[in-house]
Every structure is written in structure tokens, then in C-alpha cells.
Design a protein around this motif. Structure first.
Motif, mmCIF file in Angstrom:
data_model
loop_
_atom_site.group_PDB
_atom_site.id
_atom_site.type_symbol
_atom_site.label_atom_id
_atom_site.label_comp_id
_atom_site.label_asym_id
_atom_site.label_seq_id
_atom_site.Cartn_x
_atom_site.Cartn_y
_atom_site.Cartn_z
ATOM 1 N N GLU A 100 0.842 -1.188 0.000
ATOM 2 C CA GLU A 100 0.000 0.000 0.000
ATOM 3 C C GLU A 100 0.881 1.243 0.000
ATOM 4 O O GLU A 100 1.758 1.393 0.850
ATOM 5 C CB GLU A 100 -0.926 0.018 1.229
ATOM 6 N N LEU A 101 0.627 2.140 -0.957
ATOM 7 C CA LEU A 101 1.344 3.406 -1.062
ATOM 8 C C LEU A 101 0.311 4.517 -1.160
ATOM 9 O O LEU A 101 -0.375 4.658 -2.169
ATOM 10 C CB LEU A 101 2.257 3.411 -2.284
ATOM 11 N N ASP A 102 0.194 5.283 -0.084
ATOM 12 C CA ASP A 102 -0.826 6.324 -0.005
ATOM 13 C C ASP A 102 -0.148 7.664 0.261
ATOM 14 O O ASP A 102 0.321 7.935 1.372
ATOM 15 C CB ASP A 102 -1.812 5.999 1.116
ATOM 16 N N LEU A 103 -0.092 8.496 -0.777
ATOM 17 C CA LEU A 103 0.479 9.841 -0.675
ATOM 18 C C LEU A 103 -0.586 10.900 -0.953
ATOM 19 O O LEU A 103 -0.263 12.040 -1.267
ATOM 20 C CB LEU A 103 1.637 9.997 -1.672
ATOM 21 N N GLY A 104 -1.834 10.516 -0.825
ATOM 22 C CA GLY A 104 -2.937 11.401 -1.164
ATOM 23 C C GLY A 104 -3.071 12.603 -0.251
ATOM 24 O O GLY A 104 -2.574 12.624 0.878
ATOM 25 N N ASP A 105 -3.756 13.643 -0.769
ATOM 26 C CA ASP A 105 -4.117 14.825 -0.008
ATOM 27 C C ASP A 105 -2.899 15.541 0.579
ATOM 28 O O ASP A 105 -2.817 15.800 1.781
ATOM 29 C CB ASP A 105 -5.104 14.452 1.098
ATOM 30 N N ASN A 106 -1.931 15.827 -0.289
ATOM 31 C CA ASN A 106 -0.760 16.606 0.083
ATOM 32 C C ASN A 106 -0.566 17.731 -0.937
ATOM 33 O O ASN A 106 -1.511 18.098 -1.648
ATOM 34 C CB ASN A 106 0.477 15.706 0.148
ATOM 35 N N ASN A 107 0.624 18.267 -1.007
ATOM 36 C CA ASN A 107 0.950 19.299 -1.993
ATOM 37 C C ASN A 107 2.110 18.834 -2.866
ATOM 38 O O ASN A 107 3.018 19.614 -3.185
ATOM 39 C CB ASN A 107 1.302 20.617 -1.283
ATOM 40 N N LEU A 108 2.086 17.572 -3.228
ATOM 41 C CA LEU A 108 3.147 17.001 -4.049
ATOM 42 C C LEU A 108 2.922 17.363 -5.515
ATOM 43 O O LEU A 108 1.782 17.560 -5.947
ATOM 44 C CB LEU A 108 3.177 15.485 -3.865
ATOM 45 N N TYR A 109 3.988 17.430 -6.272
ATOM 46 C CA TYR A 109 3.878 17.875 -7.659
ATOM 47 C C TYR A 109 4.939 17.184 -8.520
ATOM 48 O O TYR A 109 5.746 16.385 -8.035
ATOM 49 C CB TYR A 109 4.043 19.398 -7.742
ATOM 50 N N GLY A 110 4.930 17.504 -9.799
ATOM 51 C CA GLY A 110 5.894 16.913 -10.728
ATOM 52 C C GLY A 110 5.356 15.663 -11.382
ATOM 53 O O GLY A 110 4.174 15.315 -11.261
ATOM 54 N N GLN A 111 6.221 14.965 -12.077
ATOM 55 C CA GLN A 111 5.834 13.717 -12.732
ATOM 56 C C GLN A 111 6.079 12.532 -11.798
ATOM 57 O O GLN A 111 6.950 12.584 -10.927
ATOM 58 C CB GLN A 111 6.616 13.542 -14.028
ATOM 59 N N ILE A 112 5.312 11.486 -12.020
ATOM 60 C CA ILE A 112 5.494 10.268 -11.242
ATOM 61 C C ILE A 112 6.665 9.490 -11.839
ATOM 62 O O ILE A 112 6.628 9.149 -13.028
ATOM 63 C CB ILE A 112 4.219 9.394 -11.266
ATOM 64 N N PRO A 113 7.699 9.210 -11.058
ATOM 65 C CA PRO A 113 8.859 8.498 -11.625
ATOM 66 C C PRO A 113 8.481 7.107 -12.107
ATOM 67 O O PRO A 113 7.767 6.373 -11.411
ATOM 68 C CB PRO A 113 9.844 8.452 -10.447
ATOM 69 N N LYS A 114 8.951 6.760 -13.280
ATOM 70 C CA LYS A 114 8.611 5.455 -13.867
ATOM 71 C C LYS A 114 9.210 4.307 -13.071
ATOM 72 O O LYS A 114 8.808 3.145 -13.257
ATOM 73 C CB LYS A 114 9.068 5.388 -15.319
ATOM 74 N N GLU A 115 10.141 4.594 -12.164
ATOM 75 C CA GLU A 115 10.730 3.544 -11.332
ATOM 76 C C GLU A 115 9.700 2.879 -10.421
ATOM 77 O O GLU A 115 9.932 1.764 -9.935
ATOM 78 C CB GLU A 115 11.866 4.135 -10.485
#
Length: 232
Positions: A100-115
């Protein structure tokens, strides 16, 4: 001759045992470096949630981190709603046991790394309510995904055809983005899909009749697009 052979056997057994003890430590160190890399890519942590993340402590004790007791690896990373600002580090793709990877409801930006495509065990991915942009053509190669939440971002481009690989997917929420083009027929092959939300994008073309073949579908929202046609 029996004693030397027994000695060799016990020696090899001891080596294997010691190696098995050392292996989890090496792996959790890999997870630790991945999380520290994520911390370094965060430019603002207003509530100091990441303050305990340091090389001198186990990542299993950090806020938002849960470890698998069997493997001793990071099993879940939940940083939802922590007011974090920054980008996602490519090293996050080294969390090979995360489910489970939950980074929701923040102020993150940019592209999602393909890694992140290396997260083959991932069942839940929540990146909603941030400001991510670009395309995520590789998303369909996370073949264990059951929950995919990408709503309320700035993703653009087309819905990837690789979605067909997500045979376990139950929720696909891509509301409020800038997706364009048509809804690919591959969506009709997601037979476990219960929730499909693609509202408030720039999608066009005919509404696929194949969507009506999704026998498990319980919630469908395609509003505020330029779609046409009907299905039953």
C-alpha cells in the motif's frame, strides 16, 4: 571419513543460517535509503511528520510506515493528509515489498517516476489531491493493483492501453484531471472493476458499449467530458 563430512555439512549449514539472518537487515537498509531519499525530496513538512526519519533509527518506527513481520520489510507507506510539499523520489521504486502506497491529499507535484513500475506487489496506489502532471503509461504494469486513485491532479495525455493488464483492479478513479482522447476498449476487460470514475476530463468520442459488460460495476461517473452516445 564420517567426521570430516559432518563437519563440512555443519559448517555450510551455519553459513546458510548466518546469511539468512543478515539478509533481512540488508533489505530493510534498502527500504531505509528509499524512504530517506523520499524525505530529501520533500521541501516542506509543516507538522514535522518526517522528523524521526533518520539513518540511526529503523524505518519500521517512522510515522506512516508499517513493516511486514514475516519479511521485516516495509509493507505500507501512508503519508495521507500530512501537508507535505515536494516531489516523489525515484528511489521509492526500491520498496519492493510495499503493498500500500498512499500519498494522497498533500501538496506534491511533478511527474510520477517510472521507477515505481518495480512495485510489483502494490495493491493500493493513492496519489489523489496533489498536483502531479504528465502521463503514466506504465501504470498498467503494476499487475497486482486493486485500488488506483489518481483523482484531482493535473495528469494529461491518453488513458494507457496497458490498463488491460490490471486484471485485479476494483477501483479506477481518475476524476478531475486533463485526460484526452477516447476511453479505450481495454477498459471493458477489467472484469473485477466496481468503481470507474473519469469525470471532469477532456475525454471525447462515443461511450463504449463494452462498459456495459462490466458485470461487477457498481459506480460509474463519466460526467463533464465531451462523450456521446448511450449504453445499456
Amino acid at each position: 571419513m564420517g567426521k570430516p563430512l559432518s563437519f563440512v555439512f555443519l559448517f555450510l549449514l551455519r553459513c546458510c543460517f548466518m546469511s539468512s539472518l543478515a539478509w533481512p537487515e540488508k533489505n530493510i537498509t534498502t527500504d531505509q535509503y528509499a524512504l530517506l531519499a523520499l524525505k530529501s525530496s520533500i521541501t516542506s513538512d509543516p507538522y514535522d511528520f518526517l522528523a524521526k526519519c533518520s539513518p540511526s533509527s529503523s524505518p519500521c518506527t517512522w510515522v506512516g510506515v508499517a513493516c511486514n513481520t514475516r519479511h521485516g520489510r516495509v509493507h505500507s507507506l501512508n503519508l495521507n493528509g500530512m501537508g507535505l510539499k515536494g516531489t516523489i523520489s525515484p528511489q521509492l521504486g526500491n520498496l519492493s515489498f510495499v503493498v500500500e502506497l498512499d500519498l494522497g491529499d498533500n501538496n506534491l507535484y511533478g511527474q510520477i517516476p517510472k521507477e515505481l513500475v518495480r512495485l510489483g506487489r502494490l495493491k493500493l496506489l493513492n496519489l489523489s489531491y496533489n498536483d502531479f502532471h504528465g502521463e503514466v503509461r506504465w501504470i498498467g504494469y503494476l499487475s497486482s493493483l486493486e485500488q488506483l486513485h489518481l483523482q484531482n491532479n493535473s495528469f494529461n495525455g491518453f488513458i494507457p492501453l496497458s490498463l488491460l493488464n490490471l486484471s485485479r483492479l476494483e477501483t479506477l478513479d481518475w476524476n478531475f484531471n486533463f485526460l484526452e482522447g477516447t476511453i479505450p476498449s481495454e477498459v471493458g476487460g477489467l472484469q473485477r472493476l466496481k468503481t470507474l470514475r473519469l469525470a471532469s476530463n477532456k475525454l471525447s468520442g462515443a461511450i463504449l458499449r463494452t462498459i456495459s459488460n462490466l458485470s461487477s460495476l457498481e459506480l460509474l461517473n463519466l460526467s463533464y467530458n465531451a462523450l456521446s452516445g448511450m449504453f445499456r
